[in-house]
Scaffold this motif. Structure first.
Motif, PDB file in Angstrom:
ATOM      1  N   UNK A  47      18.290 -45.123  15.956  1.00 35.46           N
ATOM      2  CA  UNK A  47      18.681 -45.399  17.338  1.00 35.46           C
ATOM      3  C   UNK A  47      19.659 -46.546  17.443  1.00 35.46           C
ATOM      4  N   UNK A  48      19.342 -47.667  16.818  1.00 34.38           N
ATOM      5  CA  UNK A  48      20.220 -48.836  16.931  1.00 34.38           C
ATOM      6  C   UNK A  48      21.540 -48.635  16.200  1.00 34.38           C
ATOM      7  N   UNK A  49      21.507 -48.006  15.021  1.00 36.42           N
ATOM      8  CA  UNK A  49      22.743 -47.780  14.274  1.00 36.42           C
ATOM      9  C   UNK A  49      23.654 -46.760  14.968  1.00 36.42           C
ATOM     10  N   UNK A  50      23.068 -45.808  15.665  1.00 35.60           N
ATOM     11  CA  UNK A  50      23.877 -44.845  16.421  1.00 35.60           C
ATOM     12  C   UNK A  50      24.655 -45.544  17.520  1.00 35.60           C
ATOM     13  N   UNK A  54      28.852 -46.002  17.722  1.00 30.88           N
ATOM     14  CA  UNK A  54      29.664 -45.610  18.881  1.00 30.88           C
ATOM     15  C   UNK A  54      30.494 -46.781  19.393  1.00 30.88           C
ATOM     16  N   UNK A  55      29.878 -47.965  19.453  1.00 32.42           N
ATOM     17  CA  UNK A  55      30.598 -49.150  19.920  1.00 32.42           C
ATOM     18  C   UNK A  55      31.701 -49.552  18.942  1.00 32.42           C
ATOM     19  N   UNK A  56      31.386 -49.558  17.647  1.00 32.40           N
ATOM     20  CA  UNK A  56      32.364 -49.974  16.639  1.00 32.40           C
ATOM     21  C   UNK A  56      33.549 -49.016  16.565  1.00 32.40           C
ATOM     22  N   UNK A  91      28.790 -40.948  10.555  1.00 37.44           N
ATOM     23  CA  UNK A  91      30.220 -41.204  10.403  1.00 37.44           C
ATOM     24  C   UNK A  91      30.953 -40.671  11.626  1.00 37.44           C
ATOM     25  N   UNK A  92      31.765 -41.532  12.240  1.00 36.92           N
ATOM     26  CA  UNK A  92      32.593 -41.108  13.365  1.00 36.92           C
ATOM     27  C   UNK A  92      33.791 -40.349  12.813  1.00 36.92           C
ATOM     28  N   UNK A 118      29.330 -37.321  20.969  1.00 38.52           N
ATOM     29  CA  UNK A 118      28.909 -38.703  21.223  1.00 38.52           C
ATOM     30  C   UNK A 118      27.837 -38.804  22.308  1.00 38.52           C
ATOM     31  N   UNK A 119      27.893 -37.926  23.305  1.00 36.05           N
ATOM     32  CA  UNK A 119      26.869 -37.946  24.358  1.00 36.05           C
ATOM     33  C   UNK A 119      25.501 -37.598  23.793  1.00 36.05           C
TER      34      UNK A 119
END
Length: 162
Positions: A47-50, A54-56, A91-92, A118-119
Motif C-alpha cells: 500500500x505505501x510503496x504503491x 505514483x507520487x515519484x 514499475x511505472x 494508476x486509479x
C-alpha cells in the motif's frame, strides 16, 4: 513467469477478525481470479510503496475514479491459493500504467506479472492501508496489540489489562 496482461481487479485485504486475520492479494485478469497469501506487513508495504511510486513518477490518478473503485475492492471468498507472496515489484510504465510482478515465497521461478491503471493501484493502496490500520487495538500500558481473548500485559507483570 506467467504474464496475465491487464488486471480487471487488484485487491489487497484480509479475511477474519483482528488478531486472527489472513491477508491476501486477489488479482482478476482474463476473467480468472488468483489468490495469493500475504503477510500483514507485505500488504502494508504494498500500500505505501504503491502511493510512493505514483507520487515519484508524477502520475496523478483521477480522484473520482479512485473513489468509485474503492467500494468494489473487498475480497471475494478465497478459492485455491496460487502461492504465498515472496516479493512484489512495481514499475511505472511510459503509458502511466503500472506493471506489478509478484514472486512466490518458496520458488523464485514461480511468478505472475500484470498491468494496472494508476486509479486501480491507488484505490487498492488506500483500501489496503485502511484494512491494515483496522487491526487489534493497542494496549495503552505496553503499546503491544491486545489479543481478542485477553491480554497479558508485560507492563502489569503479566496481569490482564483492560
Amino acid at each position: 513467469m506467467r504474464d496475465l496482461g491487464p488486471a480487471e481487479r487488484f485487491v489487497a485485504g484480509a479475511i477474519g477478525e483482528p488478531g486472527r486475520r489472513h491477508f491476501f492479494l486477489q488479482v482478476t485478469a482474463g476473467g480468472e481470479d488468483l489468490w495469493l497469501h500475504a503477510e500483514k506487513q507485505q500488504v502494508a508495504a504494498l500500500g505505501s510503496q504503491s502511493l510512493t511510486l505514483l507520487a515519484a513518477a508524477e502520475i496523478h490518478p483521477d480522484p473520482d475514479a479512485v473513489e468509485a473503485l474503492k467500494p468494489t475492492l473487498s475480497l471475494d471468498d478465497p478459492d485455491e491459493e496460487l502461492f504465498a507472496v515472496g516479493n512484489v515489484q512495481l514499475a511505472a510504465l511510459e503509458s502511466e500504467l503500472v506493471a506489478v510482478v509478484i514472486t512466490s515465497l518458496e520458488d523464485d521461478e514461480e511468478a505472475i506479472r500484470f498491468i494496472v491503471a494508476p486509479e486501480q493501484l491507488q484505490a487498492m493502496a488506500e483500501v489496503a492501508l485502511e484494512i491494515v490500520a483496522a487491526g487489534r487495538p493497542i494496549c495503552p500500558h505496553c503499546h503491544l496489540p491486545e489479543d481478542p481473548d485477553g491480554h497479558r500485559c508485560p507492563a502489569t507483570n503479566g496481569h490482564f489489562a483492560d
